[in-house]
Design a protein around this motif. Structure first.
Motif, PDB file in Angstrom:
ATOM      1  N   GLU A  79       0.594  -1.385  -0.015  1.00  0.00           N
ATOM      2  CA  GLU A  79       0.004   0.038  -0.016  1.00  0.00           C
ATOM      3  C   GLU A  79       1.136   1.162  -0.019  1.00  0.00           C
ATOM      4  O   GLU A  79       1.351   1.841   1.073  1.00  0.00           O
ATOM      5  CB  GLU A  79      -0.905   0.000   1.300  1.00  0.00           C
ATOM      6  N   PRO A  80       1.144   1.835  -1.207  1.00  0.00           N
ATOM      7  CA  PRO A  80       2.001   3.002  -1.223  1.00  0.00           C
ATOM      8  C   PRO A  80       1.534   4.189  -0.560  1.00  0.00           C
ATOM      9  O   PRO A  80       2.596   4.989  -0.092  1.00  0.00           O
ATOM     10  CB  PRO A  80       2.571   2.926  -2.594  1.00  0.00           C
ATOM     11  N   GLU A  81       0.290   4.136  -0.561  1.00  0.00           N
ATOM     12  CA  GLU A  81      -0.411   5.527  -0.055  1.00  0.00           C
ATOM     13  C   GLU A  81       0.161   5.431   1.416  1.00  0.00           C
ATOM     14  O   GLU A  81       0.529   6.485   1.810  1.00  0.00           O
ATOM     15  CB  GLU A  81      -1.781   5.441  -0.075  1.00  0.00           C
ATOM     16  N   LEU A  82       0.054   4.389   2.089  1.00  0.00           N
ATOM     17  CA  LEU A  82       0.287   4.206   3.303  1.00  0.00           C
ATOM     18  C   LEU A  82       1.979   4.605   3.414  1.00  0.00           C
ATOM     19  O   LEU A  82       2.200   5.472   4.458  1.00  0.00           O
ATOM     20  CB  LEU A  82       0.208   2.758   3.869  1.00  0.00           C
ATOM     21  N   ALA A  83       2.599   4.055   3.017  1.00  0.00           N
ATOM     22  CA  ALA A  83       4.098   4.397   3.100  1.00  0.00           C
ATOM     23  C   ALA A  83       4.301   5.823   2.842  1.00  0.00           C
ATOM     24  O   ALA A  83       5.210   6.409   3.506  1.00  0.00           O
ATOM     25  CB  ALA A  83       5.160   3.513   1.891  1.00  0.00           C
ATOM     26  N   ALA A  84       3.597   6.461   1.977  1.00  0.00           N
ATOM     27  CA  ALA A  84       3.998   7.836   1.531  1.00  0.00           C
ATOM     28  C   ALA A  84       3.501   8.618   2.817  1.00  0.00           C
ATOM     29  O   ALA A  84       4.138   9.605   3.167  1.00  0.00           O
ATOM     30  CB  ALA A  84       3.020   8.115   0.565  1.00  0.00           C
ATOM     31  N   ALA A  85       2.236   8.151   3.491  1.00  0.00           N
ATOM     32  CA  ALA A  85       1.962   8.958   4.660  1.00  0.00           C
ATOM     33  C   ALA A  85       2.999   8.741   5.693  1.00  0.00           C
ATOM     34  O   ALA A  85       2.958   9.719   6.496  1.00  0.00           O
ATOM     35  CB  ALA A  85       0.617   8.188   4.927  1.00  0.00           C
ATOM     36  N   LEU A  86       3.404   7.729   5.786  1.00  0.00           N
ATOM     37  CA  LEU A  86       4.721   7.494   7.075  1.00  0.00           C
ATOM     38  C   LEU A  86       5.774   8.320   6.643  1.00  0.00           C
ATOM     39  O   LEU A  86       6.109   9.092   7.487  1.00  0.00           O
ATOM     40  CB  LEU A  86       4.863   6.059   7.027  1.00  0.00           C
ATOM     41  N   ASP A  87       6.146   8.386   5.281  1.00  0.00           N
ATOM     42  CA  ASP A  87       7.191   9.311   4.921  1.00  0.00           C
ATOM     43  C   ASP A  87       6.890  10.451   5.248  1.00  0.00           C
ATOM     44  O   ASP A  87       7.769  11.470   5.851  1.00  0.00           O
ATOM     45  CB  ASP A  87       7.311   9.036   3.538  1.00  0.00           C
ATOM     46  N   ALA A  88       5.668  11.114   4.981  1.00  0.00           N
ATOM     47  CA  ALA A  88       5.377  12.497   5.450  1.00  0.00           C
ATOM     48  C   ALA A  88       5.381  12.671   6.793  1.00  0.00           C
ATOM     49  O   ALA A  88       6.067  13.805   7.107  1.00  0.00           O
ATOM     50  CB  ALA A  88       3.875  12.686   4.741  1.00  0.00           C
ATOM     51  N   PHE A  90       7.392  11.192   9.046  1.00  0.00           N
ATOM     52  CA  PHE A  90       8.503  11.139   9.600  1.00  0.00           C
ATOM     53  C   PHE A  90       9.205  12.661   9.200  1.00  0.00           C
ATOM     54  O   PHE A  90      10.183  13.066  10.024  1.00  0.00           O
ATOM     55  CB  PHE A  90       9.511  10.078   8.858  1.00  0.00           C
ATOM     56  N   GLN A  91       8.897  13.452   8.332  1.00  0.00           N
ATOM     57  CA  GLN A  91       9.263  14.685   7.963  1.00  0.00           C
ATOM     58  C   GLN A  91       8.738  15.791   8.628  1.00  0.00           C
ATOM     59  O   GLN A  91       9.159  16.816   8.112  1.00  0.00           O
ATOM     60  CB  GLN A  91       9.570  14.531   6.538  1.00  0.00           C
TER      61      GLN A  91
ATOM     62  N   ASP B  69       3.628  -0.505  15.358  1.00  0.00           N
ATOM     63  CA  ASP B  69       3.920  -0.403  13.801  1.00  0.00           C
ATOM     64  C   ASP B  69       4.543   0.630  13.444  1.00  0.00           C
ATOM     65  O   ASP B  69       5.528   0.564  12.505  1.00  0.00           O
ATOM     66  CB  ASP B  69       2.481  -0.736  13.155  1.00  0.00           C
ATOM     67  N   VAL B  70       4.240   1.830  13.648  1.00  0.00           N
ATOM     68  CA  VAL B  70       5.032   3.025  13.266  1.00  0.00           C
ATOM     69  C   VAL B  70       6.487   3.042  13.803  1.00  0.00           C
ATOM     70  O   VAL B  70       7.276   3.472  13.278  1.00  0.00           O
ATOM     71  CB  VAL B  70       4.272   4.358  13.966  1.00  0.00           C
ATOM     72  N   GLY B  71       6.554   2.392  15.399  1.00  0.00           N
ATOM     73  CA  GLY B  71       7.790   2.248  15.675  1.00  0.00           C
ATOM     74  C   GLY B  71       8.759   1.368  14.684  1.00  0.00           C
ATOM     75  O   GLY B  71      10.038   1.811  14.560  1.00  0.00           O
ATOM     76  N   VAL B  72       8.103   0.244  14.305  1.00  0.00           N
ATOM     77  CA  VAL B  72       8.743  -0.660  13.279  1.00  0.00           C
ATOM     78  C   VAL B  72       9.304   0.180  12.235  1.00  0.00           C
ATOM     79  O   VAL B  72      10.516   0.131  11.621  1.00  0.00           O
ATOM     80  CB  VAL B  72       7.870  -1.881  12.950  1.00  0.00           C
ATOM     81  N   ALA B  73       8.381   1.058  11.538  1.00  0.00           N
ATOM     82  CA  ALA B  73       8.722   1.638  10.493  1.00  0.00           C
ATOM     83  C   ALA B  73       9.791   2.725  10.612  1.00  0.00           C
ATOM     84  O   ALA B  73      10.817   2.976   9.770  1.00  0.00           O
ATOM     85  CB  ALA B  73       7.374   2.567  10.067  1.00  0.00           C
ATOM     86  N   LEU B  74       9.751   3.169  11.703  1.00  0.00           N
ATOM     87  CA  LEU B  74      10.785   4.237  12.181  1.00  0.00           C
ATOM     88  C   LEU B  74      12.190   3.545  12.432  1.00  0.00           C
ATOM     89  O   LEU B  74      13.207   3.839  11.600  1.00  0.00           O
ATOM     90  CB  LEU B  74      10.643   4.880  13.568  1.00  0.00           C
TER      91      LEU B  74
END
Lengths: 124, 124
Positions: A79-88, A90-91, B69-74
């Motif tokens: 789910e790249p939308e999800l990955a993108a949301a996480l990326d956002a 983190f920044q 889960d967010v922790g893992v992504a981090l």
DNA sequence: GGCACCCTGACACGATCGTGGTAGGGTTGT
DNA sequence: ACAACCCTACCACGATCGTGTCAGGGTGCC
């Protein structure tokens, strides 16, 4: 048994990979290693699945990750939308001013997908 | 209180972000939102941290992810070896023959780092 | 110097995870 | 047809997660 078809049954795959049969079903349920099925529903573990199970073992031991963690990583991949949301997210660290980055379209519908696809990783 | 320093204390940050004070400490322990501290050890939530807490809330609600889960992504973001290992594993799917991809150096020490950095996300 | 706040550490407790086991029922090969 | 397998669906049970609460002690401000 499968001396000709080179696909192992659950119990056989279990003994050669070090998992238990129960865990093989659990790993499948997490979507991590999903073997094809015979016409009557038996799981058929081929060389690819066996390799996958062994390396999964390695991965867990060496990284200290849990099975569920790998499941989350898999979900991020799917789910790249999800990955993108996480990326956002983190920044969001350094922007101490309310300065809007203005390169993005608009962050109002910044993540617009139906949730609840979470629980049904497998459509069974 | 903090009408001049524009940094909120734990309880204040809690009420304006919707988290509980307890959860703020937990979120910090996971490494997700780590506020600076005053000289005497008080947490000081500035605008950046507050924003981060609010968007974290959004993220969890919309994605169905859990805090861990967010922790893992981090962790994946911070330890690229780990992310690379996961990438490698995800691509072990299609190679049904024992054909070695031969572009990689050798997969014997394919993931060689001390584990156990898992439990100590914060060096406290 | 007191009161209101903050800190850390602990116990508590329901919910979920990881794993095993069992029961009830189909499949397969001899 | 019968033994030896496989399947799914449950219950069990310790471990961890998410969250609240409380105790014991430091800090800040009037």
């Amino acid at each position: 048994m499968s001396t000709l078809t080179n696909a192992l049954t659950t119990a056989e795959a279990a003994t050669t990979t070090g998992w238990s049969a129960r865990m093989l079903r659990y790993v499948e349920q997490l979507g991590l290693v999903v073997p094809p099925r015979s016409a009557s529903g038996y799981r058929l573990y081929g060389p690819a699945q066996l390799q996958r199970l062994r390396t999964l073992r390695e991965l867990l031991e060496r990284s200290g990750l849990e099975l569920g963690d790998v499941g989350v990583a898999l979900r991020l991949r799917r789910e790249p939308e999800l990955a993108a949301a996480l990326d956002a997210w983190f920044q969001t660290q350094l922007e101490t001013e309310p300065r809007r980055p203005q390169g993005l379209p608009d962050d109002s519908d910044w993540l617009a997908f139906e949730q609840q696809k979470h629980t049904q990783l497998l459509e069974h």
